[in-house]
Design a protein around this motif. Structure first.
Motif, PDB file in Angstrom:
ATOM      1  N   ALA A  60       9.783  -5.428  -6.983  1.00  0.00           N
ATOM      2  CA  ALA A  60       9.514  -6.312  -8.110  1.00  0.00           C
ATOM      3  C   ALA A  60       8.376  -7.256  -7.761  1.00  0.00           C
ATOM      4  CB  ALA A  60      10.760  -7.110  -8.462  1.00  0.00           C
ATOM      5  N   LEU A  61       7.549  -7.553  -8.759  1.00  0.00           N
ATOM      6  CA  LEU A  61       6.447  -8.494  -8.619  1.00  0.00           C
ATOM      7  C   LEU A  61       6.722  -9.668  -9.549  1.00  0.00           C
ATOM      8  CD1 LEU A  61       3.590  -9.339  -7.660  1.00  0.00           C
ATOM      9  CD2 LEU A  61       2.674  -7.908  -9.515  1.00  0.00           C
ATOM     10  N   ILE A  62       6.755 -10.868  -8.987  1.00  0.00           N
ATOM     11  CA  ILE A  62       6.948 -12.087  -9.769  1.00  0.00           C
ATOM     12  C   ILE A  62       5.623 -12.830  -9.804  1.00  0.00           C
ATOM     13  CG2 ILE A  62       8.161 -14.290  -9.938  1.00  0.00           C
ATOM     14  CD1 ILE A  62      10.405 -12.964  -8.206  1.00  0.00           C
ATOM     15  N   ILE A  63       5.136 -13.090 -11.023  1.00  0.00           N
ATOM     16  CA  ILE A  63       3.865 -13.792 -11.187  1.00  0.00           C
ATOM     17  C   ILE A  63       4.132 -15.096 -11.931  1.00  0.00           C
ATOM     18  CG2 ILE A  63       1.506 -13.679 -12.061  1.00  0.00           C
ATOM     19  CD1 ILE A  63       1.884 -10.584 -12.194  1.00  0.00           C
ATOM     20  N   ASP A  64       3.940 -16.203 -11.238  1.00  0.00           N
ATOM     21  CA  ASP A  64       4.154 -17.523 -11.836  1.00  0.00           C
ATOM     22  C   ASP A  64       3.402 -18.537 -11.001  1.00  0.00           C
ATOM     23  OD1 ASP A  64       5.383 -20.045 -12.760  1.00  0.00           O
ATOM     24  OD2 ASP A  64       6.835 -18.728 -13.740  1.00  0.00           O
ATOM     25  N   LEU A  67      -2.688  -8.746 -10.478  1.00  0.00           N
ATOM     26  CA  LEU A  67      -3.430  -7.497 -10.699  1.00  0.00           C
ATOM     27  C   LEU A  67      -3.899  -6.896  -9.385  1.00  0.00           C
ATOM     28  CD1 LEU A  67      -5.519  -8.377 -13.884  1.00  0.00           C
ATOM     29  CD2 LEU A  67      -3.626  -6.733 -13.720  1.00  0.00           C
ATOM     30  N   GLU A  68      -4.320  -7.759  -8.451  1.00  0.00           N
ATOM     31  CA  GLU A  68      -4.733  -7.269  -7.131  1.00  0.00           C
ATOM     32  C   GLU A  68      -3.563  -6.587  -6.421  1.00  0.00           C
ATOM     33  OE1 GLU A  68      -6.299 -10.659  -5.051  1.00  0.00           O
ATOM     34  OE2 GLU A  68      -8.015 -10.852  -6.412  1.00  0.00           O
ATOM     35  N   LYS A  69      -2.390  -7.156  -6.519  1.00  0.00           N
ATOM     36  CA  LYS A  69      -1.206  -6.580  -5.864  1.00  0.00           C
ATOM     37  C   LYS A  69      -0.803  -5.269  -6.548  1.00  0.00           C
ATOM     38  CE  LYS A  69       0.338 -10.994  -4.067  1.00  0.00           C
ATOM     39  NZ  LYS A  69       0.267 -10.851  -2.651  1.00  0.00           N
ATOM     40  N   LEU A  70      -0.918  -5.219  -7.875  1.00  0.00           N
ATOM     41  CA  LEU A  70      -0.610  -3.984  -8.607  1.00  0.00           C
ATOM     42  C   LEU A  70      -1.579  -2.857  -8.258  1.00  0.00           C
ATOM     43  CD1 LEU A  70       0.311  -5.157 -12.216  1.00  0.00           C
ATOM     44  CD2 LEU A  70       1.743  -3.790 -10.695  1.00  0.00           C
ATOM     45  N   ALA A  71      -2.795  -3.216  -7.887  1.00  0.00           N
ATOM     46  CA  ALA A  71      -3.802  -2.207  -7.566  1.00  0.00           C
ATOM     47  C   ALA A  71      -3.489  -1.470  -6.263  1.00  0.00           C
ATOM     48  CB  ALA A  71      -5.180  -2.856  -7.472  1.00  0.00           C
ATOM     49  N   VAL A  72      -2.700  -2.090  -5.386  1.00  0.00           N
ATOM     50  CA  VAL A  72      -2.423  -1.470  -4.088  1.00  0.00           C
ATOM     51  C   VAL A  72      -0.959  -1.092  -3.870  1.00  0.00           C
ATOM     52  CG1 VAL A  72      -4.395  -2.544  -2.949  1.00  0.00           C
ATOM     53  CG2 VAL A  72      -2.190  -3.721  -2.946  1.00  0.00           C
ATOM     54  N   GLN A 111       2.828   0.061  -5.938  1.00  0.00           N
ATOM     55  CA  GLN A 111       3.531   0.430  -7.163  1.00  0.00           C
ATOM     56  C   GLN A 111       4.805  -0.402  -7.261  1.00  0.00           C
ATOM     57  OE1 GLN A 111       4.424   4.580  -7.596  1.00  0.00           O
ATOM     58  NE2 GLN A 111       5.626   4.252  -9.435  1.00  0.00           N
ATOM     59  N   PHE A 112       4.996  -1.051  -8.403  1.00  0.00           N
ATOM     60  CA  PHE A 112       6.184  -1.873  -8.632  1.00  0.00           C
ATOM     61  C   PHE A 112       7.048  -1.254  -9.713  1.00  0.00           C
ATOM     62  CE2 PHE A 112       3.191  -4.802  -6.708  1.00  0.00           C
ATOM     63  CZ  PHE A 112       3.997  -5.475  -5.797  1.00  0.00           C
ATOM     64  N   ASP A 113       8.367  -1.426  -9.561  1.00  0.00           N
ATOM     65  CA  ASP A 113       9.323  -0.942 -10.549  1.00  0.00           C
ATOM     66  C   ASP A 113       9.522  -1.935 -11.677  1.00  0.00           C
ATOM     67  OD1 ASP A 113      10.180   1.473  -9.032  1.00  0.00           O
ATOM     68  OD2 ASP A 113      10.791  -0.058  -7.576  1.00  0.00           O
ATOM     69  N   LEU A 114       9.091  -3.183 -11.441  1.00  0.00           N
ATOM     70  CA  LEU A 114       9.309  -4.253 -12.404  1.00  0.00           C
ATOM     71  C   LEU A 114       8.326  -5.378 -12.138  1.00  0.00           C
ATOM     72  CD1 LEU A 114      11.152  -5.607 -14.601  1.00  0.00           C
ATOM     73  CD2 LEU A 114      12.524  -6.492 -12.695  1.00  0.00           C
ATOM     74  N   VAL A 115       7.767  -5.943 -13.222  1.00  0.00           N
ATOM     75  CA  VAL A 115       6.921  -7.124 -13.120  1.00  0.00           C
ATOM     76  C   VAL A 115       7.510  -8.195 -14.023  1.00  0.00           C
ATOM     77  CG1 VAL A 115       4.632  -8.115 -13.546  1.00  0.00           C
ATOM     78  CG2 VAL A 115       4.831  -5.786 -12.644  1.00  0.00           C
ATOM     79  N   LEU A 116       7.668  -9.393 -13.475  1.00  0.00           N
ATOM     80  CA  LEU A 116       8.116 -10.549 -14.245  1.00  0.00           C
ATOM     81  C   LEU A 116       6.964 -11.541 -14.246  1.00  0.00           C
ATOM     82  CD1 LEU A 116      10.803  -9.789 -12.127  1.00  0.00           C
ATOM     83  CD2 LEU A 116      11.743 -10.779 -14.204  1.00  0.00           C
ATOM     84  N   VAL A 117       6.465 -11.888 -15.424  1.00  0.00           N
ATOM     85  CA  VAL A 117       5.256 -12.704 -15.507  1.00  0.00           C
ATOM     86  C   VAL A 117       5.467 -13.874 -16.467  1.00  0.00           C
ATOM     87  CG1 VAL A 117       4.220 -11.210 -17.296  1.00  0.00           C
ATOM     88  CG2 VAL A 117       2.743 -12.636 -15.854  1.00  0.00           C
ATOM     89  N   ASP A 118       4.985 -15.035 -16.048  1.00  0.00           N
ATOM     90  CA  ASP A 118       5.004 -16.225 -16.891  1.00  0.00           C
ATOM     91  C   ASP A 118       3.899 -16.103 -17.936  1.00  0.00           C
ATOM     92  OD1 ASP A 118       5.536 -18.804 -17.840  1.00  0.00           O
ATOM     93  OD2 ASP A 118       4.382 -19.780 -16.265  1.00  0.00           O
ATOM     94  N   GLY A 123      -3.618  -1.380 -20.606  1.00  0.00           N
ATOM     95  CA  GLY A 123      -4.880  -0.660 -20.793  1.00  0.00           C
ATOM     96  C   GLY A 123      -5.283   0.190 -19.598  1.00  0.00           C
ATOM     97  N   ASN A 124      -4.514   0.131 -18.522  1.00  0.00           N
ATOM     98  CA  ASN A 124      -4.808   0.896 -17.311  1.00  0.00           C
ATOM     99  C   ASN A 124      -3.861   2.093 -17.250  1.00  0.00           C
ATOM    100  OD1 ASN A 124      -4.430   1.797 -14.536  1.00  0.00           O
ATOM    101  ND2 ASN A 124      -5.632   0.023 -13.917  1.00  0.00           N
ATOM    102  N   ALA A 125      -4.388   3.298 -17.324  1.00  0.00           N
ATOM    103  CA  ALA A 125      -3.556   4.507 -17.376  1.00  0.00           C
ATOM    104  C   ALA A 125      -2.585   4.613 -16.210  1.00  0.00           C
ATOM    105  CB  ALA A 125      -4.441   5.745 -17.444  1.00  0.00           C
ATOM    106  N   THR A 126      -2.990   4.170 -15.046  1.00  0.00           N
ATOM    107  CA  THR A 126      -2.130   4.261 -13.864  1.00  0.00           C
ATOM    108  C   THR A 126      -0.963   3.280 -13.935  1.00  0.00           C
ATOM    109  OG1 THR A 126      -4.065   4.853 -12.554  1.00  0.00           O
ATOM    110  CG2 THR A 126      -2.125   4.145 -11.334  1.00  0.00           C
ATOM    111  N   LEU A 127      -1.186   2.120 -14.521  1.00  0.00           N
ATOM    112  CA  LEU A 127      -0.184   1.050 -14.533  1.00  0.00           C
ATOM    113  C   LEU A 127       0.559   0.915 -15.858  1.00  0.00           C
ATOM    114  CD1 LEU A 127      -2.390  -1.734 -12.880  1.00  0.00           C
ATOM    115  CD2 LEU A 127      -0.747  -0.214 -11.749  1.00  0.00           C
ATOM    116  N   ALA A 128       0.104   1.597 -16.886  1.00  0.00           N
ATOM    117  CA  ALA A 128       0.557   1.354 -18.257  1.00  0.00           C
ATOM    118  C   ALA A 128       2.067   1.414 -18.467  1.00  0.00           C
ATOM    119  CB  ALA A 128      -0.131   2.333 -19.209  1.00  0.00           C
ATOM    120  N   LYS A 129       2.770   2.202 -17.696  1.00  0.00           N
ATOM    121  CA  LYS A 129       4.211   2.349 -17.899  1.00  0.00           C
ATOM    122  C   LYS A 129       5.051   1.384 -17.053  1.00  0.00           C
ATOM    123  CE  LYS A 129       4.077   7.036 -19.604  1.00  0.00           C
ATOM    124  NZ  LYS A 129       4.175   6.764 -21.003  1.00  0.00           N
ATOM    125  N   THR A 130       4.401   0.517 -16.291  1.00  0.00           N
ATOM    126  CA  THR A 130       5.114  -0.459 -15.466  1.00  0.00           C
ATOM    127  C   THR A 130       5.914  -1.400 -16.356  1.00  0.00           C
ATOM    128  OG1 THR A 130       3.296  -0.396 -13.871  1.00  0.00           O
ATOM    129  CG2 THR A 130       4.851  -2.242 -13.696  1.00  0.00           C
TER     130      THR A 130
END
Length: 120
Positions: free
Chosen positions: A3-7, A38-43, A45-52, A69-76
């Motif tokens: 999981a990636l937490i962005i806040d 976004l930098e962390k997502l680029a390197v 793969q996360f199963d879940l992103v929680l963003v403020d 808009g990114n084909a690789t990440l779109a289903k995250t």
């Protein structure tokens, strides 16, 4: 699961991280802003992103649109967490592509329910 937490609030990241630990076994990565996220997502793969929603530089909505808009990440799976729960904000988040929306403050039960729903 990863999981990636962005806040931009370290306190809020800790609250979300602690809440995740009660839902399941998550390997959590934190980011202080959406650009770092976004930098962390680029390197990784996360199963879940929680963003403020409200953050300096790039909002959670802009982040979500960029990911979608990114084909690789779109289903995250993305859960938006914000202090604003009015209908217009919820609709904007859904239109941007979030999988779910959580208003602060949230209870442990609501958090667990939303995360379980997004990951099922």
């Amino acid at each position: 699961m990863r999981a990636l937490i962005i806040d931009d609030s370290a306190t809020m990241r800790k609250i979300v991280k602690d809440s995740l630990s009660k839902v399941g076994d998550f390997d959590v990565t934190e980011a202080e802003n959406c650009h770092e996220g976004l930098e962390k997502l680029a390197v990784t793969q996360f199963d879940l992103v929680l963003v403020d929603w409200n953050m300096p530089g790039m909002t959670g909505i802009e982040f979500t649109k960029t990911v979608r808009g990114n084909a690789t990440l779109a289903k995250t799976p993305i859960v938006m967490i914000t202090s604003n729960a009015d209908k217009e904000h919820v609709l904007s988040a859904v239109m941007a592509g979030v999988n779910d929306y959580m208003a602060k403050p949230f209870t442990a039960e609501i958090f667990a329910e939303k995360i379980s729903k997004v990951l099922s």
